[in-house]
Design an enzyme around this catalytic site. Structure first.
Site, PDB file in Angstrom:
ATOM      1  N   ASP A  55       0.997  -1.241  -0.219  1.00  0.00           N
ATOM      2  CA  ASP A  55      -0.123  -0.024  -0.013  1.00  0.00           C
ATOM      3  C   ASP A  55       0.802   1.336  -0.017  1.00  0.00           C
ATOM      4  O   ASP A  55       1.888   1.401   0.631  1.00  0.00           O
ATOM      5  CB  ASP A  55      -0.844  -0.017   1.091  1.00  0.00           C
ATOM      6  CG  ASP A  55      -1.432  -1.012   1.601  1.00  0.00           C
ATOM      7  OD1 ASP A  55      -1.495  -2.193   0.993  1.00  0.00           O
ATOM      8  OD2 ASP A  55      -2.346  -1.100   2.509  1.00  0.00           O
ATOM      9  N   GLU A 237     -10.379  -2.470   4.336  1.00  0.00           N
ATOM     10  CA  GLU A 237      -9.038  -1.812   4.687  1.00  0.00           C
ATOM     11  C   GLU A 237      -8.990  -0.557   4.118  1.00  0.00           C
ATOM     12  O   GLU A 237      -9.985  -0.032   3.373  1.00  0.00           O
ATOM     13  CB  GLU A 237      -7.926  -2.475   4.140  1.00  0.00           C
ATOM     14  CG  GLU A 237      -8.272  -4.261   4.605  1.00  0.00           C
ATOM     15  CD  GLU A 237      -6.959  -5.109   4.289  1.00  0.00           C
ATOM     16  OE1 GLU A 237      -6.318  -5.824   4.799  1.00  0.00           O
ATOM     17  OE2 GLU A 237      -6.768  -5.077   2.861  1.00  0.00           O
TER      18      GLU A 237
HETATM   19  C1  FRU Z   1      -3.832  -3.647   2.759  1.00  0.00           C
HETATM   20  C2  FRU Z   1      -3.231  -3.906   4.181  1.00  0.00           C
HETATM   21  C3  FRU Z   1      -3.523  -2.991   5.027  1.00  0.00           C
HETATM   22  C4  FRU Z   1      -2.441  -3.159   6.145  1.00  0.00           C
HETATM   23  C5  FRU Z   1      -0.970  -3.374   5.277  1.00  0.00           C
HETATM   24  C6  FRU Z   1      -0.381  -4.209   5.816  1.00  0.00           C
HETATM   25  O1  FRU Z   1      -3.154  -4.023   1.614  1.00  0.00           O
HETATM   26  O2  FRU Z   1      -3.661  -5.340   4.335  1.00  0.00           O
HETATM   27  O3  FRU Z   1      -4.688  -3.202   5.851  1.00  0.00           O
HETATM   28  O4  FRU Z   1      -2.419  -2.062   6.894  1.00  0.00           O
HETATM   29  O5  FRU Z   1      -1.881  -3.835   4.021  1.00  0.00           O
HETATM   30  O6  FRU Z   1       0.860  -4.335   4.903  1.00  0.00           O
END
Ligand code: FRU
Length: 534
Positions: A55, A237
């Site tokens: 992300d 998320e």
């Molecule tokens: C989304 C996610 C978020 C988390 C991060 C962990 O892709 O799962 O929810 O904070 O990636 O790397």
């Protein structure tokens, strides 16, 4: 004569030894990996120099510079203990990577989150003269998770007094404690000017929670949104909440983005959006939006399989006053096995969002936020031409399809399927286009090159519904080695996907399934991301 024979024999032995050596090199996995890495590393989408990325995090704009932090495992090309990597850009095409911004600490690894510029120094972590940048992220305690705890994700703060380059953790972390919800993460913060307070939204199980604060340090719970609304076929998320003017009016609506994994319209990861009102305490869906949502859930920022966890930049508005979105150009279904080794995954190009209301229906449009003229090295066009059989739009060597933007307009659409094929001479082919009979867009990457690293990669072609039924269609697409970003009807429907051809695609063709009177016109732009600095 004998001498001649020996010479020829010697030469042919030498040549076959060379061929064997060559075969060896091309089968050598390390040499092959290095070749893939170079062949697929994009020229103007951000990729980490080394290792794993997911992300985008903490994005903000300050004094001419865009800052991008990102979920990063600096020691491996697959996901692991998360850090925040850091990169900056002044033109959104060229990115410079900087030292890691945030390292794991005693409270856990550093999951996704956001950053704001605390101009009034409400936090007291800087001064008014030198406002602190405050990052709010999730501390993920993997050890606690293993013991069966449900409170292993908490929200913490770090601050920077040198404009985002180095960071200190706040001593009294965490600032938002987990009330006992397993998935409790990805805080996104903004300043709500009309009520002089900070608002934080985060993903909490299958809903979004909102908090308020006067100083970024002490947070009070406000409300929740989302139970039973929209798509719940996966984990919620990376939320983001922001106000937007409805295009062409003065009315304001609030847009709530929610990424979901799995559950996307074409499998795996994708980002849905909701339109409503936010009064400083509660987000409520707009009635018309709700009715439309109940009829047919088609509210995805991007229907392609490779745009996830996208959020908007702090302290940035487009000329029209709209937010700028950037996402991760991959999908959790196969992200860890794509055929690159040295680095894994890229970000999408940044997109200005626009909220439109067309015949009573809300549509969140995306428009690429790049000043194309500054990077254009070659521009050609084709005036109205009838589609007859298969039309060659780009002949081999006439345009570099490794870095190109192409706009096509189709007029006089008929009841048939229009397919574009990107091809190389090894027989690899990426097909995409539009079927006017079903009013659906599609991308088919089943023959696009390397596809066998994951069954999920080519499970079925991706599709996306068209919003209108006009009989002309504009298609804007951007190619950067291993990705296509498709904007149909001026960004009403977006599809972003990655692919891995065995050799670069060299030609682009357009064909219709049946004979039609449809015409097309096109503009072809070759791009050089470093042109602006030449
Ligand atoms: C989304 C996610 C978020 C988390 C991060 C962990 O892709 O799962 O929810 O904070 O990636 O790397």
């Amino acid at each position: 004569m004998k001498k001649h024979f020996i010479l020829i024999l010697g030469l042919s032995m030498f040549l076959s030894a060379c061929a064997e050596q060559k075969n060896k090199t091309s089968k050598d996995p390390i040499a092959q990996e290095a070749k893939n890495d170079a062949q697929y590393r994009p020229g103007f989408h951000f990729t980490p120099n080394q290792n794993w990325m997911n992300d985008p995090n903490g994005m903000f704009y300050l004094n001419g510079t865009f800052h991008l932090y990102f979920q990063h495992h600096p020691e491996s090309n697959v996901w692991g203990p998360m850090h925040w990597g850091h990169a900056t850009s002044t033109d959104l095409m060229n990115w410079e990577e900087h030292p890691i911004a945030l390292y794991p600490d005693a409270l856990g690894t550093i999951f996704s989150g956001s950053a704001v510029i605390d101009f009034e120094n409400t936090s007291g972590l800087g001064t008014k003269e030198n406002p602190p940048i405050v990052a709010i992220y999730t501390n993920h305690d993997a050890e606690a998770e293993k013991t069966g705890s449900s409170t292993y994700q908490n929200q913490s703060i770090a601050y920077s007094t040198d404009k985002g380059f180095t960071w200190s953790k706040y001593e009294q972390n965490p600032v938002v404690k987990n009330p006992g919800i397993k998935d409790f993460r990805d805080p996104k913060v903004f300043w709500m000017d009309s009520q002089s307070k900070w608002i934080l939204s985060l993903a909490a199980g299958q809903e979004i929670q909102y908090y308020e604060s006067k100083n970024l340090l002490d947070w009070t719970f406000l409300s929740t949104f989302g139970t039973g609304i929209g798509n719940h076929n996966g984990v919620w998320e990376c939320p983001d909440l922001f106000p937007m003017k409805i295009e062409g009016t003065d009315s304001i609506k609030w847009v709530q983005l929610v990424s979901i994994n799995p559950g996307g319209p074409n499998g795996g990861s994708a980002t849905q959006y909701f339109v409503g009102d936010f009064d400083g305490t509660q987000f409520t869906l707009d009635n018309e939006f709700q009715a439309d949502l109940e009829k047919n859930h088609r509210f995805w920022t991007d229907f392609g399989r490779d745009n996830y966890a996208g959020v908007t930049f702090s302290n940035w508005k487009s000329e029209k006053g709209n937010p700028l979105l950037l996402g991760w150009m991959s999908n959790w279904l196969y992200a860890t096995s794509v055929p690159t080794e040295q680095w894994r995954s890229a970000m999408t190009l940044p997109r200005n969002l626009e909220l439109h209301k067309i015949e009573g229906r809300f549509i969140l449009k995306s428009d690429l936020a790049i000043k194309w003229d500054a990077f254009t090295t070659k521009k050609t066009s084709r005036s109205k031409t009838k589609i007859e059989g298969s039309n060659t739009l780009v002949e081999a060597n006439s345009l570099d399809l490794q870095a190109a933007k192409i706009t096509v307009e189709l007029t006089n659409l008929e009841s048939t399927r229009y397919t574009f094929d990107l091809e190389n001479d090894l027989g690899d082919k990426l097909s995409f286009g539009y079927d006017h009979r079903t009013q659906q867009f599609f991308i088919d990457r089943s023959q696009s090159g390397k596809v066998d690293f994951s069954k999920e990669f080519t499970k079925q072609p991706s599709t996306a519904p068209r919003f209108g039924d006009q009989n002309s269609l504009t298609i804007e697409l951007v190619l950067d080695k291993a990705s296509i970003e498709l904007f149909y009807d001026a960004g009403e429907t977006v599809m972003t996907e990655i692919f891995f051809p065995n050799a670069p695609y060299q030609t682009l063709r357009l064909r219709s399934e049946e004979k039609t009177n449809t015409e097309y016109s096109a503009e072809f732009i070759e791009l050089n991301p470093s042109k602006s600095s030449e």
